[in-house]
Design a protein around this motif. Structure first.
Motif, PDB file in Angstrom:
ATOM      1  N   ASP A 108      19.517 -12.712  12.920  1.00 32.27           N
ATOM      2  CA  ASP A 108      18.887 -12.989  11.568  1.00 32.27           C
ATOM      3  C   ASP A 108      19.033 -11.832  10.472  1.00 32.27           C
ATOM      4  N   ILE A 109      19.685 -10.700  11.051  1.00 35.40           N
ATOM      5  CA  ILE A 109      19.727  -9.452  10.145  1.00 35.40           C
ATOM      6  C   ILE A 109      21.189  -9.528   9.346  1.00 35.40           C
ATOM      7  N   SER A 110      20.945  -9.049   8.118  1.00 34.66           N
ATOM      8  CA  SER A 110      22.313  -9.173   7.513  1.00 34.66           C
ATOM      9  C   SER A 110      22.786  -7.966   6.835  1.00 34.66           C
ATOM     10  N   CYS A 111      22.049  -6.869   6.992  1.00 32.36           N
ATOM     11  CA  CYS A 111      22.235  -5.461   6.499  1.00 32.36           C
ATOM     12  C   CYS A 111      21.741  -4.368   7.075  1.00 32.36           C
ATOM     13  N   GLU A 112      22.491  -3.279   7.604  1.00 35.43           N
ATOM     14  CA  GLU A 112      21.867  -2.147   8.048  1.00 35.43           C
ATOM     15  C   GLU A 112      22.312  -0.987   7.464  1.00 35.43           C
ATOM     16  N   ILE A 113      21.217  -0.261   6.779  1.00 32.77           N
ATOM     17  CA  ILE A 113      21.910   1.059   6.075  1.00 32.77           C
ATOM     18  C   ILE A 113      21.565   2.263   6.918  1.00 32.77           C
ATOM     19  N   ASP A 114      22.719   2.995   7.179  1.00 35.66           N
ATOM     20  CA  ASP A 114      22.697   4.343   7.771  1.00 35.66           C
ATOM     21  C   ASP A 114      22.501   5.307   7.097  1.00 35.66           C
ATOM     22  N   ALA A 115      21.187   5.733   6.912  1.00 31.28           N
ATOM     23  CA  ALA A 115      20.803   6.963   6.031  1.00 31.28           C
ATOM     24  C   ALA A 115      20.294   8.002   6.859  1.00 31.28           C
ATOM     25  N   HIS A 133       0.833  -1.318  -0.084  1.00 32.19           N
ATOM     26  CA  HIS A 133       0.115   0.095  -0.043  1.00 32.19           C
ATOM     27  C   HIS A 133       0.923   1.192   0.173  1.00 32.19           C
ATOM     28  N   PRO A 134       0.319   2.326  -0.502  1.00 25.30           N
ATOM     29  CA  PRO A 134       1.062   3.619  -0.233  1.00 25.30           C
ATOM     30  C   PRO A 134       1.360   3.790   1.363  1.00 25.30           C
ATOM     31  N   ASP A 135       2.344   4.332   1.730  1.00 23.80           N
ATOM     32  CA  ASP A 135       2.785   4.704   3.016  1.00 23.80           C
ATOM     33  C   ASP A 135       3.781   3.444   3.380  1.00 23.80           C
ATOM     34  N   ASP A 136       3.467   2.319   2.987  1.00 26.69           N
ATOM     35  CA  ASP A 136       4.419   0.963   3.459  1.00 26.69           C
ATOM     36  C   ASP A 136       5.990   1.417   3.114  1.00 26.69           C
ATOM     37  N   GLU A 137       6.246   1.956   1.938  1.00 30.23           N
ATOM     38  CA  GLU A 137       7.494   2.029   1.517  1.00 30.23           C
ATOM     39  C   GLU A 137       8.433   3.209   2.387  1.00 30.23           C
ATOM     40  N   SER A 138       7.593   4.438   2.662  1.00 29.87           N
ATOM     41  CA  SER A 138       8.117   5.526   3.694  1.00 29.87           C
ATOM     42  C   SER A 138       8.449   4.857   5.159  1.00 29.87           C
ATOM     43  N   ILE A 139       7.525   4.106   5.644  1.00 25.17           N
ATOM     44  CA  ILE A 139       7.781   3.617   6.891  1.00 25.17           C
ATOM     45  C   ILE A 139       8.789   2.843   7.002  1.00 25.17           C
ATOM     46  N   GLY A 140       8.887   1.695   5.977  1.00 24.04           N
ATOM     47  CA  GLY A 140       9.937   0.668   5.910  1.00 24.04           C
ATOM     48  C   GLY A 140      11.397   1.089   5.274  1.00 24.04           C
ATOM     49  N   GLN A 141      11.291   1.756   4.312  1.00 26.06           N
ATOM     50  CA  GLN A 141      12.755   2.150   3.703  1.00 26.06           C
ATOM     51  C   GLN A 141      12.927   3.464   2.902  1.00 26.06           C
ATOM     52  N   GLY A 142      12.204   4.276   3.735  1.00 24.43           N
ATOM     53  CA  GLY A 142      12.348   5.915   3.220  1.00 24.43           C
ATOM     54  C   GLY A 142      13.367   6.199   3.236  1.00 24.43           C
ATOM     55  N   ALA A 143      14.089   5.919   4.319  1.00 26.30           N
ATOM     56  CA  ALA A 143      15.625   6.769   4.315  1.00 26.30           C
ATOM     57  C   ALA A 143      16.659   6.015   3.506  1.00 26.30           C
ATOM     58  N   THR A 144      16.522   4.572   3.155  1.00 27.35           N
ATOM     59  CA  THR A 144      17.390   3.927   2.172  1.00 27.35           C
ATOM     60  C   THR A 144      17.036   4.386   0.855  1.00 27.35           C
ATOM     61  N   MET A 145      15.723   4.519   0.544  1.00 27.01           N
ATOM     62  CA  MET A 145      15.244   5.013  -0.901  1.00 27.01           C
ATOM     63  C   MET A 145      15.807   6.499  -1.097  1.00 27.01           C
TER      64      MET A 145
END
Length: 307
Positions: free
Chosen positions: A233-240, A15-27
């Motif tokens: 279980d985590i493989s990657c963390e993006i520091d944005a 849905h719209p908003d899922d992207e900004s909540i989950g990966q907005g900084a990475t994007m």
């Protein structure tokens, strides 16, 4: 003719908003760095709860025009993040938000009544084929979507996971739907998640600051929902962290769904950049690249040659 970015990320959301909540900084970070960022949204969020009183007439049980409004919200959020390539799966209106209800155990499940055109009812091969067309056009090296539970059980999140995983598999098969373009094998697939330790740290800061309402029902030392993953279980963390303002602007753009006095904005006021600017991922296909000090990758494209 626009040159193809050497690194390309595809995100599949429900849905719209899922992207900004989950990966907005990475994007925002990747877009600013000149990497290709493509977002595929599977529904327009027609069944969402409306938090703006003057827009309640758009609700599904009234005028049923929330999807059109959220299309505009999403466009504004993408502008805030600097992302220019966004598509709805199969085109706008192909699949409808399925809605949900809460299970007594605290996670989402399918609603008692689901629209005939609901994404939850979509034919998996048909929906995945729509994604195959995007994959073969964009040729992403990295795909991000939900885990098999959709984070918290929402049927559309679960279906988006299925479509993304099956679509990636079909896109790599040379003999499948040659009319959709040459086969493309995505090198790395990640499921977006949130680190348990990071969330507990954020909760502790909120509670120590006197905030007892944000993320109600969660406590620093209590049990956390399946939305959060053990650090192992985590493989990657993006520091944005430097892109948090863009993420917050994108969240504000989704005004019918997210309020500025909600939990995300509470985090932003509590050592904000660190709380909202670090986004975590689980690698489920591909080979891990270079690891940082925490033993996690710091770049989704790590180990992938630009092409």
């Amino acid at each position: 003719m626009t040159a193809t970015p050497p690194h390309r990320l595809l995100l599949v959301h429900a849905h719209p908003d899922d992207e900004s909540i989950g990966q907005g900084a990475t994007m925002a970070k990747y877009a600013a760095e000149g990497r290709g960022v493509t977002l595929v949204t599977c529904t327009a969020g027609e069944m969402g709860e409306i938090l703006v009183p003057e827009l309640e007439h758009l609700a599904a049980d009234r005028e049923d025009r929330l999807g059109e409004h959220r299309q505009g919200e999403l466009a504004n959020a993408m502008k805030a993040l600097g992302v220019s390539d966004h598509r709805f799966l199969g085109g706008f209106g192909t699949y409808r938000d399925s809605g949900m209800k809460w299970h007594e155990d605290g996670h989402a499940v399918a609603a008692d009544e689901v629209h005939e055109n609901a994404f939850w009812n979509a034919d998996l091969t048909e929906a995945a084929s729509h994604l195959v067309a995007v994959i073969r056009e964009v040729r992403p090296q990295v795909l991000v979507t939900y885990d098999e539970f959709g984070g918290y059980g929402h049927p559309d999140h679960i279906q988006a996971h299925r479509v993304a995983m099956y679509g990636a598999q079909l896109a790599a098969a040379p003999s499948y739907r040659r009319d959709l373009g040459p086969a493309w094998d995505i090198a790395k697939i990640y499921w977006g998640t949130i680190s348990e330790s990071r969330m507990r740290e954020s909760l502790r800061r909120l509670r120590d600051a006197g905030d007892t309402t944000s993320f109600e029902g969660m406590e620093p030392d209590g049990q956390l929902p399946p939305l959060f993953s053990p650090d192992g279980d985590i493989s990657c963390e993006i520091d944005a962290s430097e892109y948090v303002d863009r993420k917050l602007d994108a969240l504000r753009a989704h005004a019918t769904q997210i309020t500025t006095d909600g939990p995300f904005f509470a985090l932003s006021n509590n050592k904000g950049a660190e709380a909202l600017g670090r986004e975590q991922y689980r690698l489920v296909k591909g080979v891990p690249g270079e690891l940082g000090e925490d033993g996690w990758e710091t770049d989704l494209f790590s180990g992938i040659p630009a092409n």
